[in-house]
Design a protein around this motif. Sequence first.
Motif, PDB file in Angstrom:
ATOM      1  N   SER A   4       0.711  11.356  -2.885  1.00 18.93           N
ATOM      2  CA  SER A   4       0.307  12.270  -1.601  1.00 18.93           C
ATOM      3  C   SER A   4       1.643  12.236  -0.644  1.00 18.93           C
ATOM      4  O   SER A   4       1.771  13.549  -0.232  1.00 18.93           O
ATOM      5  CB  SER A   4      -0.631  11.664  -1.065  1.00 18.93           C
ATOM      6  OG  SER A   4      -0.120  10.263  -0.504  1.00 18.93           O
ATOM      7  N   THR A   5       2.458  11.485  -0.938  1.00 19.92           N
ATOM      8  CA  THR A   5       3.820  11.950   0.076  1.00 19.92           C
ATOM      9  C   THR A   5       4.580  13.060  -0.470  1.00 19.92           C
ATOM     10  O   THR A   5       5.174  13.957   0.017  1.00 19.92           O
ATOM     11  CB  THR A   5       4.583  10.840   0.067  1.00 19.92           C
ATOM     12  OG1 THR A   5       3.784   9.456   0.681  1.00 19.92           O
ATOM     13  CG2 THR A   5       5.948  10.672   0.840  1.00 19.92           C
ATOM     14  N   TRP A  35       0.772  -1.247  -0.149  1.00 16.98           N
ATOM     15  CA  TRP A  35       0.159   0.021   0.074  1.00 16.98           C
ATOM     16  C   TRP A  35       0.861   1.305   0.075  1.00 16.98           C
ATOM     17  O   TRP A  35       0.383   2.326  -0.478  1.00 16.98           O
ATOM     18  CB  TRP A  35      -0.947   0.046   1.286  1.00 16.98           C
ATOM     19  CG  TRP A  35      -0.234   0.231   2.473  1.00 16.98           C
ATOM     20  CD1 TRP A  35       0.258  -0.877   3.316  1.00 16.98           C
ATOM     21  CD2 TRP A  35       0.069   1.490   3.268  1.00 16.98           C
ATOM     22  NE1 TRP A  35       0.877  -0.244   4.374  1.00 16.98           N
ATOM     23  CE2 TRP A  35       0.839   0.856   4.345  1.00 16.98           C
ATOM     24  CE3 TRP A  35      -0.083   2.766   2.901  1.00 16.98           C
ATOM     25  CZ2 TRP A  35       1.118   1.966   5.305  1.00 16.98           C
ATOM     26  CZ3 TRP A  35       0.384   3.610   3.933  1.00 16.98           C
ATOM     27  CH2 TRP A  35       1.280   3.268   5.089  1.00 16.98           C
ATOM     28  N   TRP A  36       1.935   1.093   0.667  1.00 18.50           N
ATOM     29  CA  TRP A  36       2.872   2.485   0.810  1.00 18.50           C
ATOM     30  C   TRP A  36       3.556   2.698  -0.534  1.00 18.50           C
ATOM     31  O   TRP A  36       4.531   3.608  -0.486  1.00 18.50           O
ATOM     32  CB  TRP A  36       3.832   2.075   1.977  1.00 18.50           C
ATOM     33  CG  TRP A  36       4.536   1.174   2.263  1.00 18.50           C
ATOM     34  CD1 TRP A  36       4.167  -0.057   2.730  1.00 18.50           C
ATOM     35  CD2 TRP A  36       5.699   0.708   1.475  1.00 18.50           C
ATOM     36  NE1 TRP A  36       5.114  -1.103   2.639  1.00 18.50           N
ATOM     37  CE2 TRP A  36       5.921  -0.439   1.851  1.00 18.50           C
ATOM     38  CE3 TRP A  36       6.592   1.335   0.656  1.00 18.50           C
ATOM     39  CZ2 TRP A  36       7.193  -1.269   1.584  1.00 18.50           C
ATOM     40  CZ3 TRP A  36       7.784   0.716   0.223  1.00 18.50           C
ATOM     41  CH2 TRP A  36       8.045  -0.530   0.632  1.00 18.50           C
ATOM     42  N   SER A  46      -0.037   6.761  -2.900  1.00 17.26           N
ATOM     43  CA  SER A  46       0.647   7.304  -1.762  1.00 17.26           C
ATOM     44  C   SER A  46       2.198   7.945  -2.215  1.00 17.26           C
ATOM     45  O   SER A  46       2.493   8.624  -1.347  1.00 17.26           O
ATOM     46  CB  SER A  46       0.881   5.997  -0.810  1.00 17.26           C
ATOM     47  OG  SER A  46       1.942   4.944  -1.903  1.00 17.26           O
TER      48      SER A  46
END
Length: 84
Positions: free
Chosen positions: A35-36, A26-27, A32
Amino acid sequence: MNSTPSAEQPEQPPQKQPPFWSLKPWWCQPWSIISTGMLMVGGSWALLHRLWISLPLSLGVLAWWLLFLVLVPAAYRSAAEPNQ
């Protein structure tokens, strides 16, 4: 009757590889990664208000996005294609 196996083996169909993003945790999904990067650039600007910090950081994030969202999936797809 000849019980020895034939020297010619039938050609096996190529194995279909799973979609690239289904192999990632997921990461390491596109949402992700994006968004990070946005949080890093937005956070540096919100906290520091220094263009000389936020601008190089944003260039690094863009390079990171290019690598992990464009180049790596493209290399995976091209490796999955049968050689012609």
